[in-house]
Enzyme design. Sequence first.
Site, PDB file in Angstrom:
ATOM      1  N   LYS A 232      13.596  61.384  72.903  1.00  0.00           N
ATOM      2  CA  LYS A 232      13.060  60.094  72.454  1.00  0.00           C
ATOM      3  C   LYS A 232      12.172  59.456  73.522  1.00  0.00           C
ATOM      4  O   LYS A 232      12.427  59.593  74.724  1.00  0.00           O
ATOM      5  CB  LYS A 232      14.231  59.169  72.110  1.00  0.00           C
ATOM      6  CG  LYS A 232      13.866  57.847  71.455  1.00  0.00           C
ATOM      7  CD  LYS A 232      15.139  57.111  71.084  1.00  0.00           C
ATOM      8  CE  LYS A 232      14.892  55.727  70.535  1.00  0.00           C
ATOM      9  NZ  LYS A 232      16.151  55.027  70.195  1.00  0.00           N
TER      10      LYS A 232
ATOM     11  N   SER B 203      20.911  53.141  66.496  1.00  0.00           N
ATOM     12  CA  SER B 203      19.649  53.879  66.417  1.00  0.00           C
ATOM     13  C   SER B 203      19.803  55.387  66.352  1.00  0.00           C
ATOM     14  O   SER B 203      18.825  56.090  66.074  1.00  0.00           O
ATOM     15  CB  SER B 203      18.745  53.515  67.610  1.00  0.00           C
ATOM     16  OG  SER B 203      18.274  52.204  67.472  1.00  0.00           O
TER      17      SER B 203
ATOM     18  N   SER C 284      15.711  52.765  65.965  1.00  0.00           N
ATOM     19  CA  SER C 284      14.495  53.053  66.690  1.00  0.00           C
ATOM     20  C   SER C 284      14.222  54.532  66.934  1.00  0.00           C
ATOM     21  O   SER C 284      13.152  54.898  67.428  1.00  0.00           O
ATOM     22  CB  SER C 284      14.550  52.338  68.051  1.00  0.00           C
ATOM     23  OG  SER C 284      15.670  52.785  68.813  1.00  0.00           O
TER      24      SER C 284
END
Length: 451
Positions: free
Chosen positions: A77, A176, A152
């Site tokens: 990420k 998330s 996210s």
Amino acid sequence: MSLMDLTATALAAEVRAGRVTPQAAAAAARARAEERNPALNALTLVNPALEAEAEAVAARLAAGEELSLAGVPVVIKDNIWVKDLPITQGSKLFEGFIAPEDAQAVARLRAAGAVILGIGTCSEFACKGSTNTPLYGMTRNPLDLSRTPGGSSGGPVAAVAAGMAPLALGTDAGGSTRRPPAHVGLVGLKPTQGLIPYGPGFDEPVWGISVLAPIARTVEDISLAMSVLADLAPEPPLEGTIAFAADFGLGQRLDPGVGEAFEAGIAAIEAAGHALEPASPDWQGLDGMSVMPLQHAGLAALFGTRWRAAPELFDPDLGAQIESGLGLSGVAVAEAHQASHRIREIMLEFLSRHAAMITPTTPCAAWPVELSAPPSIGGAPCGPRDHAAFTSQLNHAGCPAITLPCGTDAAGLPLGMQIIAAPGRDADLLALAAAIAPLLPPATRPSPEGR
């Protein structure tokens, strides 16, 4: 069939056995990314050193090393440091930032033989429930390009669901790596706070609630990742009564398909012999919104000056959070800290009386990609964080929680079931999840779009 259709466990076994080379796995991952990423915007970049990393893994295997993730491509990420790659948190403020070193978790993945396919898009500062960034734009759900994959961790889950890699590493400060996997039919684990080392990396808006967290297609792959990331050994499943509540004791509305899939899942679990009890914590009026001032104040402390000077650089939704934080009083922030503490006390007391707790992961399926949040849930208008009603409490409580695929809604969009355990019971939770996952109604995944 591509090698990227294999699970991480199966691919690593093929590589260790010499039937597949790390170079072939890397080539398959790059080909999938080049084919499918343009329509999805799941990756901010494909690692230019991917092939070199695969060559290095091949050399280590030839030298006799035992590598549990041999040749497995992993997506990281865009808020987790990967040495020598641009890591930006989706923000124009960090455009051009090159990570000076690997986060410890990334280093552990590399040590186990994983290769970094690329960087997965995340919402700005990882503080939004959809993935639409000022720097990289909008990320789409590979099962329906008109829908969001959530946030996210939208990029990492879209990449795994689209078959670019079998494994990703995300972060979870409020759900998330549980809600986005639920929106695309994947498995995501939020570990116990601190189990996986956090950092080195960026400053956090709220310290002590975010965790690094694996995303995969199967519980087996999550367990493999956790054996590397946290040296977590297998344990027997949790024993005792498992509590369940479709609304987590919050009175939260559900979209019809969510309630139906949850009921079907609970019925299947009970039919398999697990001891279930309808029960939920007494939240004493607290919910996920009770602690949001902490995020707003933290964002204001980190970025308030830049926001006031150059608001055009920011996602307007993040700007609104920062502006809210700038207007908070010290009393309001203290009250949010107290709420966080009480949520932890309430959840831990409840789990002292139950082996685990089961809820839906989200009260709704993925919503239109152009929206930051669903406009309604259960047929009624909803707040901007109602889609996250069941997840952030576990961050403040420090509990491990996992999402499993659990059916679909009427439109065929995947839904998830969340299983929660007490802090430190991660291995037990994974064993329980492995037992429950095959019982649940399938979150049927059509062939990913973005081809």
